[in-house]
Design a protein around this motif. Structure first.
Motif, PDB file in Angstrom:
ATOM      1  N   PHE A  12      -6.793  -9.961  12.364  1.00 24.68           N
ATOM      2  CA  PHE A  12      -7.230  -8.606  12.006  1.00 24.68           C
ATOM      3  C   PHE A  12      -7.499  -8.528  10.513  1.00 24.68           C
ATOM      4  CE2 PHE A  12      -5.782  -7.371  16.136  1.00 24.68           C
ATOM      5  CZ  PHE A  12      -6.384  -6.157  16.412  1.00 24.68           C
ATOM      6  N   TRP A  13      -8.558  -7.794  10.156  1.00 22.63           N
ATOM      7  CA  TRP A  13      -8.864  -7.487   8.757  1.00 22.63           C
ATOM      8  C   TRP A  13      -8.096  -6.236   8.371  1.00 22.63           C
ATOM      9  CZ3 TRP A  13     -11.531 -10.433   5.399  1.00 22.63           C
ATOM     10  CH2 TRP A  13     -12.342 -11.455   5.919  1.00 22.63           C
ATOM     11  N   GLN A  14      -7.600  -6.204   7.141  1.00 21.86           N
ATOM     12  CA  GLN A  14      -6.843  -5.046   6.672  1.00 21.86           C
ATOM     13  C   GLN A  14      -6.716  -5.117   5.165  1.00 21.86           C
ATOM     14  OE1 GLN A  14      -2.896  -6.430   8.462  1.00 21.86           O
ATOM     15  NE2 GLN A  14      -2.344  -5.966   6.346  1.00 21.86           N
ATOM     16  N   PRO A  15      -6.296  -3.997   4.531  1.00 17.40           N
ATOM     17  CA  PRO A  15      -5.875  -4.110   3.138  1.00 17.40           C
ATOM     18  C   PRO A  15      -4.560  -4.898   3.106  1.00 17.40           C
ATOM     19  CG  PRO A  15      -6.244  -1.815   3.786  1.00 17.40           C
ATOM     20  CD  PRO A  15      -6.218  -2.633   5.035  1.00 17.40           C
ATOM     21  N   LEU A  16      -4.165  -5.334   1.946  1.00 18.44           N
ATOM     22  CA  LEU A  16      -2.895  -6.029   1.782  1.00 18.44           C
ATOM     23  C   LEU A  16      -1.757  -5.136   2.253  1.00 18.44           C
ATOM     24  CD1 LEU A  16      -2.496  -8.809   0.423  1.00 18.44           C
ATOM     25  CD2 LEU A  16      -1.739  -7.561  -1.594  1.00 18.44           C
ATOM     26  N   SER A  17      -0.744  -5.724   2.887  1.00 19.19           N
ATOM     27  CA  SER A  17       0.398  -4.911   3.313  1.00 19.19           C
ATOM     28  C   SER A  17       1.641  -5.786   3.385  1.00 19.19           C
ATOM     29  CB  SER A  17       0.132  -4.269   4.678  1.00 19.19           C
ATOM     30  OG  SER A  17       0.056  -5.268   5.681  1.00 19.19           O
ATOM     31  N   GLY A  18       2.790  -5.129   3.428  1.00 15.70           N
ATOM     32  CA  GLY A  18       4.035  -5.870   3.571  1.00 15.70           C
ATOM     33  C   GLY A  18       5.231  -4.944   3.587  1.00 15.70           C
ATOM     34  N   LYS A  19       6.352  -5.497   4.014  1.00 12.71           N
ATOM     35  CA  LYS A  19       7.586  -4.725   4.109  1.00 12.71           C
ATOM     36  C   LYS A  19       8.132  -4.402   2.723  1.00 12.71           C
ATOM     37  CE  LYS A  19       8.973  -7.483   8.129  1.00 12.71           C
ATOM     38  NZ  LYS A  19       8.031  -8.584   7.844  1.00 12.71           N
ATOM     39  N   VAL A  20       8.808  -3.247   2.637  1.00 16.89           N
ATOM     40  CA  VAL A  20       9.578  -2.903   1.447  1.00 16.89           C
ATOM     41  C   VAL A  20      10.953  -3.540   1.613  1.00 16.89           C
ATOM     42  CG1 VAL A  20      10.548  -1.032   0.054  1.00 16.89           C
ATOM     43  CG2 VAL A  20       8.325  -0.728   1.175  1.00 16.89           C
ATOM     44  N   GLU A  21      11.340  -4.395   0.661  1.00 19.50           N
ATOM     45  CA  GLU A  21      12.634  -5.077   0.738  1.00 19.50           C
ATOM     46  C   GLU A  21      13.759  -4.136   0.307  1.00 19.50           C
ATOM     47  OE1 GLU A  21      12.835  -7.890   2.110  1.00 19.50           O
ATOM     48  OE2 GLU A  21      10.808  -8.711   1.949  1.00 19.50           O
ATOM     49  N   GLY A  27      16.463  -2.262  -1.665  1.00 17.30           N
ATOM     50  CA  GLY A  27      16.649  -2.062  -3.086  1.00 17.30           C
ATOM     51  C   GLY A  27      15.362  -2.049  -3.897  1.00 17.30           C
ATOM     52  N   GLU A  28      14.236  -2.166  -3.222  1.00 14.46           N
ATOM     53  CA  GLU A  28      12.944  -2.244  -3.896  1.00 14.46           C
ATOM     54  C   GLU A  28      12.233  -0.897  -3.778  1.00 14.46           C
ATOM     55  OE1 GLU A  28       9.829  -5.887  -3.689  1.00 14.46           O
ATOM     56  OE2 GLU A  28      10.041  -4.804  -1.813  1.00 14.46           O
ATOM     57  N   THR A  29      11.544  -0.474  -4.842  1.00 13.48           N
ATOM     58  CA  THR A  29      10.711   0.725  -4.739  1.00 13.48           C
ATOM     59  C   THR A  29       9.391   0.353  -4.065  1.00 13.48           C
ATOM     60  OG1 THR A  29       9.607   0.409  -6.861  1.00 13.48           O
ATOM     61  CG2 THR A  29      11.686   1.648  -6.897  1.00 13.48           C
ATOM     62  N   GLN A  30       8.665   1.370  -3.636  1.00 16.62           N
ATOM     63  CA  GLN A  30       7.349   1.107  -3.049  1.00 16.62           C
ATOM     64  C   GLN A  30       6.426   0.459  -4.068  1.00 16.62           C
ATOM     65  OE1 GLN A  30       5.867   4.693  -1.160  1.00 16.62           O
ATOM     66  NE2 GLN A  30       7.836   5.053  -0.170  1.00 16.62           N
ATOM     67  N   GLU A  31       6.467   0.925  -5.326  1.00 18.96           N
ATOM     68  CA  GLU A  31       5.622   0.320  -6.358  1.00 18.96           C
ATOM     69  C   GLU A  31       5.950  -1.156  -6.548  1.00 18.96           C
ATOM     70  OE1 GLU A  31       6.354   4.503  -8.241  1.00 18.96           O
ATOM     71  OE2 GLU A  31       7.316   3.227  -6.736  1.00 18.96           O
ATOM     72  N   GLN A  32       7.246  -1.484  -6.564  1.00 16.37           N
ATOM     73  CA  GLN A  32       7.654  -2.886  -6.709  1.00 16.37           C
ATOM     74  C   GLN A  32       7.163  -3.718  -5.535  1.00 16.37           C
ATOM     75  OE1 GLN A  32      11.851  -2.056  -7.156  1.00 16.37           O
ATOM     76  NE2 GLN A  32      11.807  -2.437  -9.368  1.00 16.37           N
ATOM     77  N   ALA A  33       7.190  -3.144  -4.338  1.00 13.93           N
ATOM     78  CA  ALA A  33       6.714  -3.864  -3.152  1.00 13.93           C
ATOM     79  C   ALA A  33       5.218  -4.144  -3.257  1.00 13.93           C
ATOM     80  CB  ALA A  33       7.021  -3.063  -1.882  1.00 13.93           C
ATOM     81  N   VAL A  34       4.454  -3.178  -3.758  1.00 10.28           N
ATOM     82  CA  VAL A  34       3.007  -3.372  -3.942  1.00 10.28           C
ATOM     83  C   VAL A  34       2.756  -4.546  -4.880  1.00 10.28           C
ATOM     84  CG1 VAL A  34       0.936  -2.351  -4.990  1.00 10.28           C
ATOM     85  CG2 VAL A  34       2.326  -0.995  -3.393  1.00 10.28           C
ATOM     86  N   VAL A  35       3.451  -4.563  -6.016  1.00  8.81           N
ATOM     87  CA  VAL A  35       3.267  -5.622  -7.014  1.00  8.81           C
ATOM     88  C   VAL A  35       3.671  -6.973  -6.429  1.00  8.81           C
ATOM     89  CG1 VAL A  35       4.087  -6.493  -9.246  1.00  8.81           C
ATOM     90  CG2 VAL A  35       3.492  -4.066  -8.981  1.00  8.81           C
ATOM     91  N   ARG A  36       4.832  -7.042  -5.762  1.00 10.85           N
ATOM     92  CA  ARG A  36       5.328  -8.304  -5.205  1.00 10.85           C
ATOM     93  C   ARG A  36       4.411  -8.833  -4.109  1.00 10.85           C
ATOM     94  NH1 ARG A  36       7.648  -9.090  -0.789  1.00 10.85           N
ATOM     95  NH2 ARG A  36       8.325  -6.943  -0.512  1.00 10.85           N
ATOM     96  N   GLU A  37       4.001  -7.974  -3.199  1.00  8.53           N
ATOM     97  CA  GLU A  37       3.144  -8.435  -2.096  1.00  8.53           C
ATOM     98  C   GLU A  37       1.818  -8.976  -2.625  1.00  8.53           C
ATOM     99  OE1 GLU A  37       3.543  -8.891   1.125  1.00  8.53           O
ATOM    100  OE2 GLU A  37       5.572  -8.103   1.274  1.00  8.53           O
ATOM    101  N   ALA A  38       1.239  -8.303  -3.629  1.00 10.86           N
ATOM    102  CA  ALA A  38      -0.030  -8.778  -4.187  1.00 10.86           C
ATOM    103  C   ALA A  38       0.149 -10.164  -4.809  1.00 10.86           C
ATOM    104  CB  ALA A  38      -0.564  -7.785  -5.215  1.00 10.86           C
ATOM    105  N   ARG A  39       1.270 -10.355  -5.507  1.00  9.93           N
ATOM    106  CA  ARG A  39       1.527 -11.649  -6.142  1.00  9.93           C
ATOM    107  C   ARG A  39       1.757 -12.732  -5.078  1.00  9.93           C
ATOM    108  NH1 ARG A  39       5.653 -10.223  -9.136  1.00  9.93           N
ATOM    109  NH2 ARG A  39       7.175 -10.985  -7.645  1.00  9.93           N
TER     110      ARG A  39
END
Length: 130
Positions: free
Chosen positions: A31-40, A42-54
């Motif tokens: 499936f095609w989609q924007p990047l996505s991933g679970k929030v770990e 103790g992690e904020t949503q912003e931190q999850a965005v940065v980590r998943e992209a990396r």
């Protein structure tokens, strides 16, 4: 079953966004989609965005704003949709998670196949308002 939290990162560069095709190691590959991933934990949503992209595409991004909320069609995840700037850097996909990545316009995204209904709704209804 308790819903898990996940982020969808709409990575923007100019008038394009990064579309990724799900790789062999993830649920529902192809499936095609924007990047996505679970929030770990103790992690904020912003931190999850940065980590998943990396982790998934090797990009350093700057989170913008949370722009939408939805849930996966199996109701297992609550999805927090964020925009993020990805103005520089080369996409280096993690081959287990990302089979292919390309910069597309929202209109081009809607022409990709297959895509999830929720993603289609975002690009038809929410993205034009941003």
């Amino acid at each position: 079953m308790e819903q898990r939290e996940a982020v969808v990162a709409v990575l923007l560069r100019g008038d394009r966004l990064l579309a990724v095709r799900r790789g062999p190691a993830v649920v529902r590959p192809g499936f095609w989609q924007p990047l996505s991933g679970k929030v770990e934990p103790g992690e904020t949503q912003e931190q999850a965005v940065v980590r998943e992209a990396r982790e998934e595409v090797g990009l350093t991004v700057v989170p913008g704003a949370k722009v939408w909320e939805s849930e996966t069609d199996d109701h297992r995840y609550r999805l927090h949709w964020w925009t993020a700037r990805a103005d520089t850097g080369v996409v280096v996909p993690d081959p287990r998670e990302v089979a292919e990545a390309r910069w597309v316009t929202p209109r081009e995204f809607l022409a990709l196949d297959p895509v999830f209904d929720g993603d289609r709704e975002f690009f038809e209804r929410i993205m034009p308002e941003l």
